[in-house]
Design a protein around this motif. Structure first.
Motif, PDB file in Angstrom:
ATOM      1  N   VAL A 102      -0.420  -0.592   0.361  1.00 61.97           N
ATOM      2  CA  VAL A 102      -0.911  -0.941  -1.188  1.00 61.97           C
ATOM      3  C   VAL A 102      -0.158  -2.091  -1.480  1.00 61.97           C
ATOM      4  O   VAL A 102      -0.801  -3.045  -2.219  1.00 61.97           O
ATOM      5  N   LEU A 103       1.161  -2.250  -1.286  1.00 61.64           N
ATOM      6  CA  LEU A 103       1.951  -3.264  -1.604  1.00 61.64           C
ATOM      7  C   LEU A 103       1.520  -4.636  -1.115  1.00 61.64           C
ATOM      8  O   LEU A 103       1.355  -5.802  -1.786  1.00 61.64           O
TER       9      LEU A 103
ATOM     10  N   LYS B 100      -7.242  11.815  -5.349  1.00 64.54           N
ATOM     11  CA  LYS B 100      -7.967  11.829  -6.884  1.00 64.54           C
ATOM     12  C   LYS B 100      -7.192  12.300  -7.850  1.00 64.54           C
ATOM     13  O   LYS B 100      -7.080  11.943  -8.905  1.00 64.54           O
ATOM     14  N   THR B 101      -6.555  13.310  -7.769  1.00 63.58           N
ATOM     15  CA  THR B 101      -5.768  14.294  -8.449  1.00 63.58           C
ATOM     16  C   THR B 101      -4.690  13.641  -9.033  1.00 63.58           C
ATOM     17  O   THR B 101      -4.447  13.403 -10.292  1.00 63.58           O
ATOM     18  N   GLN B 102      -4.027  12.926  -8.162  1.00 63.62           N
ATOM     19  CA  GLN B 102      -2.747  11.854  -8.583  1.00 63.62           C
ATOM     20  C   GLN B 102      -3.260  10.643  -9.251  1.00 63.62           C
ATOM     21  O   GLN B 102      -2.504  10.177  -9.965  1.00 63.62           O
TER      22      GLN B 102
ATOM     23  N   LEU C 207      -3.588   1.732  -8.404  1.00 60.90           N
ATOM     24  CA  LEU C 207      -4.739   2.514  -8.777  1.00 60.90           C
ATOM     25  C   LEU C 207      -5.949   1.946  -8.277  1.00 60.90           C
ATOM     26  O   LEU C 207      -7.033   2.772  -7.980  1.00 60.90           O
ATOM     27  N   LYS C 208      -6.101   0.940  -7.856  1.00 62.35           N
ATOM     28  CA  LYS C 208      -7.330   0.173  -7.204  1.00 62.35           C
ATOM     29  C   LYS C 208      -7.315   0.325  -5.684  1.00 62.35           C
ATOM     30  O   LYS C 208      -8.256   0.061  -5.374  1.00 62.35           O
ATOM     31  N   GLU C 209      -6.287   0.761  -5.260  1.00 65.19           N
ATOM     32  CA  GLU C 209      -6.202   1.144  -3.774  1.00 65.19           C
ATOM     33  C   GLU C 209      -7.255   1.956  -3.358  1.00 65.19           C
ATOM     34  O   GLU C 209      -7.193   3.111  -3.766  1.00 65.19           O
TER      35      GLU C 209
ATOM     36  N   PHE D  44      -2.173   4.952  -0.790  1.00 65.03           N
ATOM     37  CA  PHE D  44      -1.911   5.266  -2.131  1.00 65.03           C
ATOM     38  C   PHE D  44      -0.798   6.299  -2.208  1.00 65.03           C
ATOM     39  O   PHE D  44      -0.040   6.153  -3.010  1.00 65.03           O
ATOM     40  N   LEU D  45      -1.022   7.360  -1.607  1.00 61.63           N
ATOM     41  CA  LEU D  45      -0.155   8.381  -1.829  1.00 61.63           C
ATOM     42  C   LEU D  45       1.340   8.195  -1.277  1.00 61.63           C
ATOM     43  O   LEU D  45       2.099   8.996  -1.300  1.00 61.63           O
TER      44      LEU D  45
END
Length: 727
Positions: A133-134, A261-263, A373-375, A381-382
């Motif tokens: 992600v980073l 999706k939940t997070q 959030l765009k990941e 993401f998690l």
């Protein structure tokens, strides 16, 4: 957001960021430099053991993920296999298995942020997971902000591990990085190897990222299994084999897509867990309040200057009445007033500076979180979502306390000059502050102020006046500034603007501010503006109108915010290319609904007989396909021999003549006659392309990686030929 994207070790943008168990990240090169034998950290770990007996106290300073891992591993009978065996997250865990871990984990790294010690296996820092992600956000940020390309240091893959040199080339076919000596010995430029394509290391790294993009991450224990589940107990992605046969068989395991999706957006049935979107919305609202508060602090600085001027005038009038004897004392009093002014301004500026710094950090965290959030990769993401949610929650909880939404000092000068005593008291004359009588005088002042306010509310406000020297017009925007009529209470203002053609006025702003900028106006138009004031008694008369002329021709650039993520921008967003073989759409920064407009697209690079599509589009056109494929795009797609017009996937009017490197494609959008026509290298190309164009249109084009284009704007429309008029 830039601070979130820099390594805490080298203070440069992250290059190959690795994710530490403590949720912080570090560059791969920095990790290799700070990696040391685990025996180096033995004394630190032993000191922790000696300070307290093993128990709950050893775990209180470390993340919940580590506490859960200890319990889950103990309950399931699995030691250090229910999570990646390459690293241990905290000193307390290392103390529990100290004798075993120092033999199995010969290397260690101390986190430069939280100073926690991470033990690593024989692979060292290379066993740490990549923070995808980073890495993705840094790559997009470097292109969007026009930073220089980030320097990537790549080791030769053919050298010995401990003596690896810097790679100078990468073979596209072999997928191997070589230093100069290994290239000459292992990959000579002869025989079949002479046909291989050699790239520089930066291009090679980009090629590897492109190849790896979209690949599913695999389980560390079961390398053939994909990470498609998420263990809630251990807070980590797992595979189906881990769920049914491994150390996670007794844990709470959910589908990785549902957990992601939940997070990200939350679960309406679960109100106990805050998701990232809700917290960001709350923090964003508080940042907005902070911005408004900072603006009020800055305006208070101006009021301090005004109040100081009035107070200086009062002091000067009283001192002049005492003629010669008071002149010397007058200067001393004025100096005291100036010191009081400087103190108030200094305190207000200091508070504004501190609040601005907090707001910048908060805004940076907001932008970084939005990019996370765009990941699209759930596993990536998690990796960072839990720690990011914790950071955002902490920022949200502490924002009001840290911002101090109350000025530290008032703008009024609570001083009065005692001019009653005779001349013999001049030498002892000084200011005295309101102390014992402060409450009485304050109450009297409040009653007097209310009485004056009530009288003022019974009177309609005076006509405001527009300040011409503070008004301006730039491109298709105008800025209007005004000032109120002195001595009357004003609750709000209404700014009105005509349609640019001498038509009726319409309200464009209602509020208490005395300056307003209106965007999205027509080019080459003269607008008239007027303003009126309002309070409880009614409306004032309109101010004298002012006229402002927008630019004759449109100056604009390409819009990186609405473009597809595969589009790469440079040259102040005037030049663009693409890193995908598929067509991707990008738009111009302004929309047109009236007038005649002309701009040009220069073909900077043209490979493989590509066919760029150039034209106009609605703002919500589908940006993942060729321009003109849907009903919201109008284009001419052209190759090196011929061209066609296309709208709603309907191809028409094949025209001979193509483009090459250096060609210039001009677009003439005549919204007075509602049509679009094209020019190639200064000559009309084909008949009028499209007619009956009504609404708002944005300059648009679609390109792939074989094309690079540049935009020219601010051009006078060319004269149409007679043949064009007949067509």
């Amino acid at each position: 957001m830039e601070g979130e994207l820099k390594c805490p070790m080298c203070l440069q943008f992250y290059c190959n960021p690795l994710l530490l168990p403590c949720s912080h990240s570090i560059c791969a090169v920095c990790a290799s430099k700070c990696q040391e034998p685990s025996q180096t950290f033995l004394s630190q770990l032993e000191g922790g053991v000696c300070s307290a007996t093993p128990g709950e106290g050893d775990l209180k300073d470390f993340p919940d993920i580590d506490k859960i891992s200890i319990l889950s591993e103990t309950d399931s009978g699995v030691v250090c296999n229910s999570r990646p065996s390459s690293y241990i997250g905290t000193p307390s865990i290392a103390n529990i298995y100290q004798s075993v871990q120092f033999s199995q984990n010969p290397y260690g790294i101390k986190c430069p942020v939280c100073k926690k010690i991470i033990l690593l296996d024989e692979n060292g820092y290379k066993s740490l997971p990549c923070n995808k992600v980073l890495e993705s956000i840094v790559e997009k940020f470097s292109h969007g902000k026009q930073h220089k390309p980030l320097t990537l240091y790549v080791n030769c893959q053919m050298c010995d591990h401990n003596e690896a040199k810097e790679a100078v080339v990468m073979c596209e076919q072999c997928n191997v990085f070589y230093c100069q000596s290994c290239k000459e010995s292992c990959h000579p430029d002869r025989g079949p190897l002479a046909q291989h394509n050699l790239l520089d290391p930066i291009q090679g790294r980009a090629l590897q990222r492109a190849r790896n993009k979209g690949r599913e991450l695999c389980c560390l224990e079961h390398e053939e299994e994909q990470l498609n589940m998420f263990c809630i107990t251990c807070s980590m992605p797992v595979c189906c084999t881990c769920q049914h046969e491994g150390g996670h068989s007794q844990h709470d395991v959910q589908a990785i897509g549902a957990m992601c999706k939940t997070q990200k957006v939350g679960n309406s049935e679960d109100n106990e867990h805050l998701e990232l979107s809700q917290i960001l919305q709350s923090l964003s609202e508080k940042a907005k309040v902070g911005t408004e508060f900072i603006q009020s602090l800055k305006s208070m600085t101006d009021k301090v200057h005004g109040n100081c001027t009035d107070f200086e005038a009062t002091v000067a009038a009283q001192c002049d009445a005492l003629i010669e004897a008071i002149k010397k004392r007058k200067q001393e009093l004025l100096v005291h007033v100036a010191e009081e002014r400087d103190l108030k301004i200094s305190m207000l500026k200091e508070q504004a500076s501190q609040c601005t710094a907090l707001l910048q950090r908060t805004t940076g965290l907001l932008h970084f979180s939005i990019e996370v959030l765009k990941e699209s990769d759930p596993a990536s993401f998690l990796q960072v979502s839990s720690s990011l949610i914790s950071r955002v929650s902490t920022a949200d909880q502490n924002f009001n306390k840290d911002m101090e939404l109350t000025p530290r000092i008032a703008t009024e000068f609570d001083l009065t000059l005692d001019s009653g005593p005779a001349l013999h008291a001049i030498q002892t004359m000084n200011f005295f502050q309101l102390k014992g009588t402060a409450a009485v005088l304050s109450k009297f002042s409040n009653l007097l102020w209310r009485w004056r306010s009530d009288l003022a509310h019974y009177e309609t406000p005076g006509k405001p006046s527009i300040v011409p020297e503070d008004c301006s017009a730039e491109n298709n925007s105008v800025t209007i500034a005004w000032q109120p009529h002195m001595g009357k209470v004003v609750e709000s203002y209404s700014l009105e603007l005509d349609d640019g053609c001498g038509g009726d006025f319409r309200v464009v702003y209602v509020g208490s501010e005395t300056i307003c900028t209106v965007d999205g106006l027509h080019f080459n138009s003269t607008y008239f503006a007027r303003v009126k004031a309002t309070n409880n008694s009614g409306d004032s008369d309109y101010s004298d109108p002012i006229s402002l002329q927008t630019a004759e021709v449109a100056w604009f650039s390409l819009d990186p915010f609405s473009a597809h993520p595969d589009i790469l921008f440079s040259n102040d967003n005037q030049t663009a290319t693409c890193n995908s073989y598929e067509h991707r759409i990008l738009l111009g920064g302004v929309g047109f609904s009236k007038g005649v407009h002309y701009w040009e697209v220069v073909i900077d690079r043209y490979d493989s007989h590509s066919d760029p599509a150039i034209g106009i589009a609605r703002f919500d056109v589908d940006k993942c396909q060729m321009l003109g494929k849907d009903e919201k795009g109008w284009s001419m797609y052209i190759d090196d021999k011929r061209s066609w017009f296309m709208h709603n996937n309907d191809h028409s009017e094949r025209t001979e003549g193509g483009i090459k490197r250096g060609s210039v494609v001009g677009l003439l959008l005549d919204l007075d006659r509602h049509r679009l026509s094209y020019f190639v290298d200064g000559f009309p190309h084909g008949p009028i392309a499209f007619k009956n164009l009504h609404g708002v249109f944005f300059p648009a084009l679609s390109i792939n990686r074989n094309i690079q284009v540049s935009l020219r704007t601010g051009l006078e429309p060319p004269l149409e030929s007679d043949s064009e008029e007949e067509n």
